[in-house]
Design an enzyme around this catalytic site. Structure first.
Site, PDB file in Angstrom:
ATOM      1  CD  GLU A   1      42.903  39.469  46.687  1.00 56.22           C
ATOM      2  OE1 GLU A   1      43.707  39.736  47.586  1.00 56.22           O
ATOM      3  OE2 GLU A   1      41.732  39.120  46.899  1.00 56.22           O
TER       4      GLU A   1
HETATM    5  C1  BMA Z   1      41.811  36.797  49.342  1.00 57.92           C
HETATM    6  C2  BMA Z   1      42.829  35.761  48.907  1.00 57.92           C
HETATM    7  C3  BMA Z   1      43.857  35.489  49.927  1.00 57.92           C
HETATM    8  C4  BMA Z   1      43.359  35.637  51.314  1.00 57.92           C
HETATM    9  C5  BMA Z   1      41.877  35.834  51.382  1.00 57.92           C
HETATM   10  C6  BMA Z   1      41.360  36.067  52.748  1.00 57.92           C
HETATM   11  O1  BMA Z   1      41.904  37.981  48.788  1.00 57.92           O
HETATM   12  O2  BMA Z   1      43.336  36.063  47.672  1.00 57.92           O
HETATM   13  O3  BMA Z   1      44.956  36.291  49.714  1.00 57.92           O
HETATM   14  O4  BMA Z   1      43.724  34.564  52.046  1.00 57.92           O
HETATM   15  O5  BMA Z   1      41.575  36.903  50.628  1.00 57.92           O
HETATM   16  O6  BMA Z   1      41.808  37.272  53.284  1.00 57.92           O
END
Ligand code: BMA
Length: 842
Positions: free
Chosen positions: A431
């Site tokens: 991300e």
């Molecule tokens: C995603 C993951 C984590 C996070 C999850 C829940 O984007 O990559 O960074 O824990 O969301 O929010």
């Protein structure tokens, strides 16, 4: 010349707060590897940080520096041998001193180190090894201050974390506590040798008809230039030697090539065997055996197929020429204190995935490059690994020293792991491109000059699009590299037509209804999730007072780190279910919502697989937890599967049937019932053979349990291999009909292979009282019993209690009249109470 010897330094350690120089400050360390929180707990100086609010009373540990010490005897060093101190991992800012002299400084926990200490150990007897671990929390803040021009942005944890090569979740995440560990987190040992095999790996070429494979074995050696060596490679299968080759090493490299006729291939779980070959190398000189190293590897090809099609550009995996729908899950470190995890625990996690028909695990970028035993389990069980590099949710800095450290880290870890057939992709980050997009950082896809990227306010593009792909190309050339998760060829990372995608508009984002999850997917859904409470037994572990066992208690909220979790959980509960205030029911209801959400996602995406690989796979967020908590995990910290685990498992079976009515959004239509609506029925298959099946669809009243129309039965349906067979479409007449379920089944050769039940939505409008469930034990042996479940009226989500050591063959079951189901329960001893169960509206 003497052979290779090693001495693990696991015992005899003590530690203290670095600032406390009094002799009494030293405390014993039970065993190394360890992290300081464990060692403090062992000495009664810290309470289990996973219980209650103890995380807060453990905060002081995060802000300290720690010193570890070991006094050891010089091992036997035969003439001609040297002695090395070897660390497989130090967490994180470590200064290593031997008899007072600094011999190593490290600031990257993902690296191993090897120091020649022969000179320093010239004197016989005892030597003192001391390691200062400087406080990573404070060092990160300092580093951030020293680089004020960098844009320190991201989500989760203190953004200063971006400056340090340490597991990012240690700074706290939206599912994990802030526990800044420090310590010797991987093995430390002394190695004594005159020559060593420093690396051994293979490169493979598998003929397209799989009739033979060329296995090229390579080794890197540390040897003396004035000695002549003999290197013997052995190739074995199932413990039997199948070929041998003797090589004379040249400039510290030895090489041999084997031609393997009719190789037995490595396959993902459910597609074939997980055959592992073994390559070993024995190094000799003057008739003495000096060192031997072995590695297991698999013969297989792994591709990511990205080709233009009617949906955009595909993104799916092809193993040994077979397209594979990758149903699976994302993995976070299985403990906040990494040294708590044993190889057995890793194994249990991976075996559980196979039970759940999952074939891919994504090692997420905010954790660690996992332990050898994790990948070994994946190789043996047949779980493909999507491996992120360790960058997550941030704008990472790129000053020269950190780039150098990252390059070493990447090279070391790709080399360490490249023999594992389970690893099918390396991915640049988690991300970070989303952070770039959300923060408006510079990204010009057309600019192809890596040096210029370093000059922008998104310098880490250099890491993901230059440094890491170069390392993978050089070190593991046949493994696919993808710059980020998500990433779509330079298009916006949420583009559903290309690359992979994280779909968070259910739960986060716009909080869509989960019933439409399948319409929100992309070409490969590498993250999506729904929270659910852990099991009651897990809650009992961390909630100390009975009075706090209600759904919104302070301590339960404390064990949920997700922003806005109360309102998100409440939204999905209130939209769909009749809510409850007692904890047991509340836990169950959140789990029903999670199970339904996962089912709606996977079921639809798997169907899309059959439409020109529209969806190449789905990896739910998240398989596991790092402490006992409420999170998106479908299996809680103590390995207790939540109902979603079973729901996903059913949808991912080799043959699955799906039936669903058109979505009618009750909340935007003022709760008016639909007047009409279509339904569809299909069968998904991951098998390679075409099958002939029988399909049945029944329409059963929820109120009476009677069939309101004649069933539709199709005999002799052709089920297409590795795809989707659309079988039926019809229209429901809501005005004339009473609320009813659509109950579908499929048989092949008389064997019932799959079921699906589609319900009117939302459940809260349905009267689910008085179901007429009967649970009858039909057989029992010492540790196994079979229960037969039958019902008079359709019943939703029958969940069995999860008990230590007890396994149920299925749970989260929908049951309809005239279709009794048998559940096998293993591990429940005679005399033990039966498993409790719960269903909707009970
Ligand atoms: C995603 C993951 C984590 C996070 C999850 C829940 O984007 O990559 O960074 O824990 O969301 O929010």
């Amino acid at each position: 010349m003497a052979g290779f010897a090693q001495h693990t330094l696991s015992a005899g350690w003590s530690f203290r707060d670095s600032a406390d120089e009094s002799p009494e400050a030293w405390l014993p360390v039970p065993t190394v590897p360890s992290v300081v929180q464990q060692d403090l707990q062992a000495n009664g100086k810290l309470q289990d940080p996973f219980i209650g609010f103890n995380e807060l009373s453990a905060r002081w540990v995060n802000e300290k520096s720690w010193t570890y010490r070991n006094v050891f005897q010089k091992p036997d060093v035969p003439p001609g041998s040297a002695i090395f101190l070897v660390f497989d991992g130090l967490d994180t800012f470590a200064k290593v001193k031997l008899d007072g002299q600094t011999i190593l400084e490290s600031d990257n926990m993902f690296l191993a180190h090897r120091v020649d200490i022969t000179k320093l150990l010239e004197g016989d007897g005892e030597h003192t090894l001391e390691i200062d671990f400087d406080c990573a929390l404070l060092r990160a803040r300092e580093l951030r201050k020293q680089h004020p021009d960098h844009k320190w942005v991201g989500f989760n944890g203190d953004p200063a974390r971006l400056s340090v090569r340490k597991a990012q979740y240690h700074w706290g995440w939206d599912w994990g506590p802030v526990l800044m560990t420090a310590g010797i987190w991987r093995e430390v040992r002394l190695e004594v040798y005159s020559a060593r095999i420093s690396d051994l790996w293979t490169e493979l070429e598998l003929a397209t008809d799989h009739g033979n494979a060329q296995v090229s074995a390579f080794a890197e050696l540390e040897t003396n230039s004035d000695t002549s060596y003999k290197a013997t490679f052995t190739l074995s299968l199932y413990g039997q030697e199948i070929a041998k080759a003797v090589a004379t090493p040249e400039s510290n490299v030895a090489k041999a090539t084997f031609d393997v006729q009719n190789p037995s291939l490595w396959w993902p779980n459910g597609y074939g065997d997980q055959t592992l070959y073994e390559i070993s190398l024995s190094l000799e000189a003057g008739g003495n055996k000096l060192h031997q190293v072995s590695k297991k590897f698999g013969i297989r090809t792994a591709e990511v197929v990205q080709r233009p099609d009617k949906h955009g550009k595909s993104f799916f995996f092809r193993i040994n020429g077979i397209d594979i729908f990758c149903g699976g899950a994302c993995w976070i470190p299985a403990d906040s204190l990494l040294t708590n995890i044993t190889p057995e625990r890793y194994r249990k996690w991976i075996e559980l995935m196979a039970v759940g028909h999952q074939v891919m695990i994504r090692v997420w970028g905010g954790g660690i490059y996992e332990d050898e035993s994790f990948y070994q389990a994946c190789d043996e069980v047949g779980i493909m690994v999507w491996q992120d590099f360790m960058f997550g949710c941030g704008n990472y800095p790129t000053w020269p020293a950190i780039l150098e450290s990252i390059e070493k880290e990447a090279t070391y870890n790709v080399r360490r792991l490249r023999h594992h057939p389970s690893i099918v992709i390396w991915v640049g980050n988690n991300e970070d491109y989303q952070v770039q997009e959300q923060q408006g950082l510079t990204y010009n896809y057309e600019d192809k000059d890596p040096q210029s990227w370093l000059q922008t306010d998104f310098p880490a593009r250099y890491i993901y699009e230059k440094l890491l792909p170069d390392v993978v190309k050089k070190t593991s050339p046949s493994t696919f590299y993808h710059p980020g998760s998500p990433w779509g060829d330079g298009k916006i990372s949420s583009d559903p037509t290309v690359g992979d995608m994280h779909q968070w508009n259910v739960w986060h984002g716009t909080q869509e209804k989960y019933q439409i999850f399948d319409t929100l997917g992309g070409r490969f859904n590498s993250e999506f999730g729904m929270e659910a409470f852990p099991h009651l037994a897990t809650i009992d572990y961390f909630v100390e007072n009975e009075a706090d066992k209600y759904p919104q208690s302070h301590v339960l909220d404390f064990h949920n780190k997700a922003d806005g979790h109360e309102r998100r959980i409440a939204t999905y509960l209130v939209e769909n279910l009749r809510t409850a205030t007692d904890l047991e029911t509340y836990v169950y209801l959140t789990q029903v919502v999670q199970a339904e959400t996962m089912m709606f996602g996977y079921r639809g995406w798997r169907r899309q697989w059959g439409d020109e690989r529209h969806c190449g796979g789905a990896l739910l967020w998240q398989l596991n937890d790092c402490w006992p908590t409420t999170s998106w995990a479908i299996v809680d910290y103590f390995l207790r599967p939540k109902p979603a685990f079973y729901a996903v498992s059913r949808v991912l079976r080799p043959i699955a049937i799906g039936v669903r009515r058109e979505h009618h959004d009750w909340s935007v239509s003022h709760a008016q019932p639909p007047k009409t609506g279509k339904y569809e029925l299909w069968v998904a298959s991951s098998l390679r053979k075409e099958l002939a099946g029988k399909v049945e669809l029944r329409f059963i009243s929820i109120k009476t349990g009677r069939e309101i129309h004649d069933a539709i039965v199709h005999e002799n349906v052709t089920i297409v291999p590795n795809g989707t067979t659309n079988i039926l479409e019809g229209v429901l007449d809501y005005v004339a009909d009473e609320p009813h379920v659509l109950a579908a089944r499929v048989w092949v050769n008389g064997e019932l292979l799959a079921r699906d039940v589609d319900w009117p939505q939302p459940f809260k409008y349905l009267d689910l009282s008085d179901r007429g469930l009967e649970v009858t034990r039909i057989s029992r042996t010492d540790d196994e019993q079979k229960l037969e479940l039958s019902t008079r009226k359709p019943l939703k989500c029958l969940v069995f209690e999860e008990r230590e050591g007890v396994r149920v063959s299925d749970s989260a079951i929908d049951l309809v009249p005239g279709d009794d189901q048998i559940v096998t329960i293993k591990g429940l001893r005679r005399g033990e109470p039966q498993l409790k169960y719960k269903f909707l509206g009970q």
